[in-house]
Each structure stands twice: as structure tokens, then as C-alpha cells.
Design an enzyme around this catalytic site. Structure first.
Site, mmCIF file in Angstrom:
data_model
loop_
_atom_site.group_PDB
_atom_site.id
_atom_site.type_symbol
_atom_site.label_atom_id
_atom_site.label_comp_id
_atom_site.label_asym_id
_atom_site.label_seq_id
_atom_site.Cartn_x
_atom_site.Cartn_y
_atom_site.Cartn_z
ATOM 1 N N GLY B 229 4.817 0.787 19.601
ATOM 2 C CA GLY B 229 4.342 1.958 18.869
ATOM 3 C C GLY B 229 3.127 2.547 19.559
ATOM 4 O O GLY B 229 2.788 2.147 20.665
ATOM 5 N N ALA B 232 0.495 -0.614 18.577
ATOM 6 C CA ALA B 232 0.746 -2.035 18.819
ATOM 7 C C ALA B 232 2.075 -2.251 19.517
ATOM 8 O O ALA B 232 2.961 -1.397 19.486
ATOM 9 C CB ALA B 232 0.730 -2.793 17.493
ATOM 10 N N ASP B 345 4.730 1.235 4.838
ATOM 11 C CA ASP B 345 5.847 1.724 5.658
ATOM 12 C C ASP B 345 7.135 1.076 5.161
ATOM 13 O O ASP B 345 7.860 0.425 5.907
ATOM 14 C CB ASP B 345 5.600 1.391 7.128
ATOM 15 C CG ASP B 345 6.558 2.146 8.057
ATOM 16 O OD1 ASP B 345 7.233 3.082 7.578
ATOM 17 O OD2 ASP B 345 6.639 1.795 9.245
#
Lengths: 353, 433
Positions: B229, B232, B345
Site C-alpha cells: 500500500g 505499509a 476498513d
């Protein structure tokens, strides 16, 4: 086609003349880009005072723009103006000037979204095609990119714009408006980081807590309003300016990177007055390079609020078939970028105008 | 991505005996036959096994024979080599699973090499006769370069393959393999099916220990970066010999180290707290194995099973099963909210259904502690959007989720109303609204 653009969203009254070539309508030539800036005697921007300033200088700035461009008013094909977002009184002054010109010359008029104009002039002059724009000015702090037929805001400040935050910090300490450049200079004199609160929420940022923390630290150490500029040769103030920039800009670049990852775009475009800050641009550039992307920064005169970007966006919109009647030219203080149907770009299209 | 990705290897080097091939019985037999024939005392199994891969044949002869004259030693070595090559098939085999690792590496375009203290020509002949030479790009043995634990043989192999040792891995079962690899600049993996224990290899400085060829394969193949991402990277890794997931918040060079470290540390800490709080509240989340705040790394259990997303979409899942699964998701979300945790999320990709049927939430990177109804609403709204976009073929699903949620969460009705309100706000494509 010659277009005259008027910018008056905040403290700048700007007027620019831009043309595109008959052979290739997508090539932008900035013929002139004049402006006068309202500077408050004290404190921040006062909307009515700013509007008065704009009304006083409008005639001169428009004449200067035409003269610099080397054309007369009757050569113009189009008038464009900033329709919003911005301060109502300021916007109305610019809109009135634009309407007067369009009516007296009997040429079309187009209202332009100020944020989109920043992005379009960037695309036209830097060579980027489909960027994520980090737009940082006094009032605006947004991360904008093209998606699903519109320019959409992927992240923004939840409280104050970064420019206003810096100005306010400066004002509280007696650094004259605009404080950004002075803070940048002082920051260069320090490498001593003082921890300050860093606030990123998802793709959004906030700065009020950061500014309060920085101000409190200054105050605690005897740096207060009215401290003479000479006394500002204070290493703690330099440290604070450095730490303020490092913290706030890191947050801005982080949300920009998130938007790039989310939209899978590989260009970042800097825009707005704060984009003139070298450190911010440097950070964005490092971030872009680390992810194999490119960073674009327009020349300073096209980065800050200016008439040329409005003029160019007027041309772009006009070419795509946008037409406005006088009644459509009401200003909109809260004009959102995604209120604009972007007819000049196809869905998912990176290149053509 | 400027920094070398920690384990995406350009080349992997293997020790031969004890790593690729199980040859200790052959070595034991041939050594004793030779010693016996030339009139020396022989080894016991316990004596010989720790020496394999560390001591050359010559040394093994000296150890029993004392001062052997050069010409006699030469004859012994010749006898040994001949015996070895003519009889090794009786009792030498490849470790099970190794062939698959070699094939997979070849398939992934990763170069391979053998670094051995055997004579190079013997190793090459062995590889050929045992049928794995086609998967090996280079062999460096005795006579080709200085021997392990010097870095020379690895550097020689790197040179001949044209790769930078920093992008390579050395795999072996002896401390000498690890030392050689480390000095050469490679990542090192100790394997425990040969002569030495994991502890001994870890002491020698191995970066990872593989207790099985499946673990080795996970370590070596480039799909170990599961996801990358903006903030991370998720890596597959191995923790104390078991497959694990490592989440690394990578340093960002655009910000000064002070800011960078503080952010990564704070977020790593927050995520760790969320994971342990969820676990303490009886919610199934990956078990925390290790946390390294300074490096921004969380090592956690690799959760086996299927993504809820795939099970819901699977044609063979019955409607009743799908509904039950969705109710289970709702009930688990209720548990999270009861514990004051916002996932942040919540999508069906972030819920793993274990083989036992238990639902495990993963990825708390955007999570926070809150009991605000607004946040709970946003949390479920994200889940609703995931169902609407990903599972639009099964429109009944989210209703079942809400059934499960309301049964488990006291203010479930209030949250349901909140979701409706959020939908009406209709801001488009903001991060997770």
C-alpha cells in the site's frame, strides 16, 4: 482564440490574456498575466476591504494585461472569470468586471472553477497529463484528481488551509502577511526538530492543533506578538518554523501519496501559493521518485492565484462546447470541483484536453 | 521502489549435502569403508554427522588417521570418490519437497546455484544423475574457489551469474553456510532437516530458519509481498519456523527521520493495541507474534483459510450457508463495536474464514478506538459499499449482516439509522466514507 481571464477569489486581483493556436487548439500561450494583491494593514484578509481593493485596481490591471499582451479589447474572443470557491465580495467584484467586459464587447463569458483552473494550467504548461494535484494555498488545501468524469477531491483539510495556518502562526508572532516566505527562510536556518502533533485522518489533514502547539511553545519561550523582527533572529523561532514545515508538509505529502496509490496515477502536480515553498516541492518530488512517479511544478506566476489560469481554462471549456448565459454566471462561494462536468476529458483519459 | 525489497531474490544458493540431498548415510558408509580399507579406525554415526558439511573429506581422514602421508591420502581420496560415485544411489536421496522448490524458483525466473565443499565435478555429476541439474545455473565446489565459510564461493557464483550478492539468498544446514552467506552480503536461511538445529543456525546469524521445505518455498518465492500500500508492505515471513505475516511500515525518505520514526512508531503501536484489545475481547484476529516499534514492524499469525469475499462469491456456496456467513460477519462486527474498536476498513477481503468456520478480522491499519455512533456507522457503511460493489449478485447479503449485527449490538438500530444518514450525505469517493 484570445481569452481574458479574471481572478478574484481572495487577496489577488489578477488578469491574464491567453491564446491558443488555430492549428492546435490544445497549445496554451500566456500573453500576459498581471495582478495586484490586497495586503491587510493588520490581521488577516478582510473580505469587504479586499473587494474594495479589487474594484479600485480592476480597471488598471485589465488595461495592463491587454497592453502587455499587445492586443486591444476588441481582439478578445472570450472572457472567463473565477466563479468560486472564494470570498463572496471578492468573487462578485471579479464577476461584475467580467460581465461588463463581455456585454460591452459582445463576446461569450464563462465562469471557471478556481481549483480546476490551477489543475488545467498545470497540465497545459508542465507537460503532465493525468496528475494528482496537491493544491495548497491560503484557504485551500486539497488533493484533487480526475476520476469518473469529474475532478474529485480525494483528501482535504478538515479545518484551516495550510497557507492560512502558516499566516496565522506568523501573525500571532508579528511576522507580516504573507508569513509563508518568512517562515520558509527561518526554517532554512534550523535543523533542530521539535516534536509537534501530526494529524492525518485517512486521506484528510488538520492543522489547527499543530499551529496551536507551535504557538504555545513560542509563547512559553517568550516569543510573542510585537517581538521586534530583530529579536526574531531567535534560534528557537527558527526551530519552530523548521518543525512546523516538516510536520505539516509531511502530512500533505502523505495524503498525496495515498491518493496516488488509490487512483493508480503516477504524476503529481503542485499548485497554489504554498507550492512556491521549495521544501514542500522537494518532499513531493522525493515521494514521487520513490514510487516511480513524476512531480511537476508550474512557474511561480502560474502557481499562485492568477488570471492566466482562468483564461486558459475558459478556452478549454469553450472548446469542449461549454456556453453560459449571463444568468449562469452567478458566483458560488462553495463551488465544488465535482460540480463541474468535465466535458473536455474522456473517462479515464489521461491526455487530450 | 528504491530500496532492495528484503526478500525478492535474484539468485538463491544452496548447500548440497544436508540441504538439497540427504547424503549422510552415503558419506558415513564411504568414509568408513575407505578408512577400514587403508587400516584406520572408523567413525560412529554420532561422531560423523555433525562434521558433514563442515569438514572436508581430507580432514575427516586426518581426524582418524593422524598424519597420513600425502601419497596415501591421495589414494584414499581417489578410492573414496570412486566408491562414492559408483554407490551413492543406494542411500542418497533428495529431501522431499526440495525438487518442488527448485522447480518453482526456475518457474519464477530466479537463478540458482550450489555452493559445496565437494569437488565441483562430483557435485555437477550428482546433480545430473539425480536429475536436478536442469534447475541449477551454477555449481561452485572445491577447486573452483576458496571454501566455505569464506565468502569466496558465493561471490564467485554471483560473478558468474552477474548478480549482486545483496539480492541473493544462501540456504544451508550448517553454520558455515550461514557465515559464508552473511559475509558475502546475502540474506541467509538455515534449514533444520540437515545436520544442525535451528538454534545453532540462528546463533550463526541466519536471517530466517526454515523447518520445512514449504516454509523455505514461502521465503524464497517473490509472492511473499502479499500487498504493497501507500504506507505499509505486507510480507509473508517465518517466525520460529512457522509461516507468519509481517506488516512493515516502510520509512519514507521525503520526511525527516524524526517525523518518519514518530509516525511509524505511533501507528505501529496503535495497530498493535487494537489487535490485542480485540483478542482480549474474544474477537478472532491474527495472534501477535512480535512487534518492533523502531522498525515499524508487526509480525503476526498467518491466518489460514479463505477470504469471506471468495466464499460469498463461490458458486458452490449454498444460499443458506451464504446467509449464515453474513450473519456471522454482522455478529463479529458487533463484537468489535462492543469492545470500542472501529476496524476502519471493513470489507469482505479483510475477513478470513478459518477452516474451523471462525471469522478472523485482519488489517487494522485504519482502525481506532471509539464508541461514537458516527464511526460505527461509517465502519458498517464501508462494509455495505463493499457488499454493493463486490457482491451485487447477492443483494440479500447485507440485510443478513445487519441481522447479525443488531442481534449482537445494543444500539444496532441506531447504527442502522446512521448508515442511512451517511448514504444521504453522498460524498463521492472519499477515502472510506
Amino acid at each position: 482564440m484570445y481569452c481574458l481571464g479574471i481572478e478574484s477569489t481572495a487577496h489577488t486581483f489578477g488578469c491574464g490574456v491567453v491564446s491558443n493556436k488555430p492549428s492546435d487548439g490544445a497549445i496554451c500561450t500566456v500573453l500576459s498575466n498581471e495582478s495586484k494583491m490586497y495586503k491587510p494593514v493588520e490581521g488577516g484578509i478582510h473580505p469587504r476591504e479586499a473587494a474594495n481593493h479589487h474594484a479600485n485596481v480592476a480597471g488598471d490591471v485589465v488595461s495592463a494585461a491587454l497592453e502587455r499582451a499587445g492586443i486591444s479589447a476588441k481582439d478578445l474572443d472570450l472572457v472567463a472569470f473565477s466563479q468560486g470557491p472564494g470570498l463572496g465580495p471578492c468573487l462578485r467584484t471579479g464577476a461584475t468586471a467580467a460581465r461588463a467586459l463581455a456585454l460591452s464587447l459582445d463576446i461569450p463569458i464563462i465562469g471557471v472553477n478556481h481549483c480546476i483552473a490551477h489543475l488545467e494550467i498545470g497540465r497545459a504548461t508542465t507537460g503532465c497529463r493525468d496528475p494528482v494535484m496537491l493544491y495548497t494555498s491560503g484557504a485551500n488545501t486539497q488533493v484533487i484528481a480526475f476520476a469518473e468524469g469529474k475532478y474529485r477531491v480525494f483528501g482535504e483539510t478538515l479545518d484551516v488551509g495550510i497557507g492560512n495556518a502558516l499566516d496565522k502562526f506568523g501573525r500571532d508572532l508579528g511576522i507580516p502577511f504573507p508569513a509563508g516566505p518568512a517562515i520558509e527562510t527561518m526554517a532554512l536556518k534550523s535543523k533542530n526538530y521539535i516534536p509537534l502533533p501530526y494529524c492525518v485522518k485517512g486521506m484528510d489533514v488538520t492543522f489547527s492543533g499543530l499551529m496551536t502547539a507551535a504557538f504555545n511553545l513560542a509563547e512559553k519561550n517568550g516569543i510573542v506578538f510585537g517581538t521586534k523582527p530583530r529579536q526574531h533572529e531567535n534560534s528557537l523561532l527558527n526551530d519552530l518554523c523548521y518543525s512546523l514545515q516538516e510536520t505539516a508538509f509531511a502530512a500533505l505529502v502523505e495524503v498525496t501519496e495515498r491518493a496516488m496509490a488509490h487512483t493508480e496515477k503516477n504524476e503529481v502536480l503542485m499548485a497554489g501559493g504554498v507550492a512556491r515553498n521549495r521544501r514542500l516541492c522537494e518532499m513531493a518530488k522525493i515521494m514521487a521518485e520513490a514510487r516511480g512517479a513524476q512531480c511537476f511544478v508550474p512557474p511561480a506566476s502560474l502557481c499562485t492565484d492568477n488570471g492566466a489560469m482562468i483564461a486558459w481554462t475558459g478556452i478549454v471549456m469553450h472548446r469542449s462546447g461549454v456556453r453560459m448565459k449571463l444568468k449562469d454566471t452567478q458566483i458560488n462561494q462553495k463551488f465544488r470541483t465535482d460540480d463541474v462536468e468535465v466535458k473536455w476529458r474522456k473517462n479515464g483519459n489521461g491526455g487530450s484536453i | 521502489m528504491s530500496a532492495p525489497q528484503s526478500h525478492f531474490f535474484k539468485a538463491v544458493f544452496f548447500d548440497l549435502d544436508g540441504t538439497l540431498t540427504d547424503s549422510k548415510r552415503t558419506i558415513f558408509r564411504c568414509l568408513n569403508s575407505t578408512l577400514d580399507k587403508f587400516g584406520y579406525s572408523t567413525y560412529t554415526e554420532e561422531e560423523i554427522y555433525p562434521l558433514i558439511g563442515t569438514l572436508q573429506r581430507r580432514g575427516m581422514f586426518y581426524r582418524k588417521g593422524g598424519e597420513i602421508p600425502d601419497d596415501k591420502l591421495q589414494k584414499m581420496i581417489e578410492f573414496y570418490n570412486e566408491l562414492y560415485l559408483s554407490t551413492y544411489r543406494q542411500d542418497t536421496s533428495m529431501f522431499s519437497g526440495i525438487m518442488d522448490v527448485l522447480k518453482a524458483l526456475k518457474g519464477a525466473g530466479i537463478l540458482t546455484g550450489i555452493i559445496t565443499i565437494k569437488k565441483g565435478f562430483i557435485a555437477r555429476r550428482l546433480a545430473q544423475e539425480m536429475g536436478f541439474d536442469q534447475y541449477i545455473d551454477v555449481v561452485v565446489g572445491d577447486g573452483d574457489a576458496k571454501l566455505k565459510p569464506a565468502p569466496d564461493p558465493i561471490l564467485t557464483a554471483c560473478k558468474s551469474l552477474g548478480v549482486d550478492p545483496r539480492f541473493c539468498a544462501m540456504v544451508g544446514d550448517a553454520p558455515g553456510d550461514i557465515v559464508s552467506g552473511k559475509v558475502a552480503g546475502c540474506k541467509t536461511i538455515g534449514v533444520t532437516w540437515g545436520a544442525n538445529s535451528g538454534e545453532k543456525l540462528a546463533d550463526a546469524g541466519a536471517d530466517w530458519i526454515a523447518k520445512g521445505t514449504d516454509v523455505l518455498r514461502d521465503l524464497l518465492l517473490p509472492d511473499d509481498i502479499v500487498r504493497r500500500g501507500a504506507e505499509a508492505e505486507i510480507h509473508k515471513t517465518v517466525f520460529m519456523g512457522r509461516p507468519a505475516i509481517q506488516k512493515k511500515r516502510v520509512p519514507k525518505s521525503y520526511r525527516i527521520p524524526q517525523v518518519d520514526c514518530a509516525i511509524r512508531e505511533a501507528r505501529t503501536k496503535e495497530e498493535t493495541k487494537l489487535l490485542s484489545a480485540a483478542r482480549a475481547a474474544g474477537i478472532d484476529v491474527p495472534a501477535l507474534l512480535d512487534v518492533d516499534l523502531a522498525r515499524g514492524e508487526i509480525t503476526m499469525e498467518f491466518v489460514p483459510g479463505w477470504r469471506a469475499k471468495d466464499l460469498i462469491e463461490d458458486e458452490s456456496t449454498t444460499t443458506a450457508r451464504r446467509k449464515a456467513l453474513c450473519r456471522g460477519i454482522g455478529a463479529s462486527a458487533a463484537k468489535l463495536h462492543n469492545a470500542g474498536i472501529i476496524h476502519g476498513d471493513l470489507t469482505t477481503s479483510n475477513i478470513i474464514v478459518r477452516p474451523s468456520g471462525a471469522l478472523c478480522f485482519i488489517d487494522f491499519g485504519l482502525g481506532e478506538f471509539s464508541k461514537e455512533i458516527e464511526k460505527q456507522g461509517v465502519d458498517l457503511h464501508v462494509l455495505m459499499e463493499a457488499f454493493e460493489s463486490t457482491h451485487s449478485r447477492f443483494p440479500y447479503c447485507f440485510g443478513e449482516v445487519m441481522k447479525g449485527y443488531k442481534a449482537g449490538f445494543k444500539n444496532g438500530k441506531g447504527v442502522e439509522e446512521k448508515i442511512k444518514e451517511i448514504v444521504k450525505r453522498g460524498r463521492y469517493m472519499r477515502s472510506h466514507e
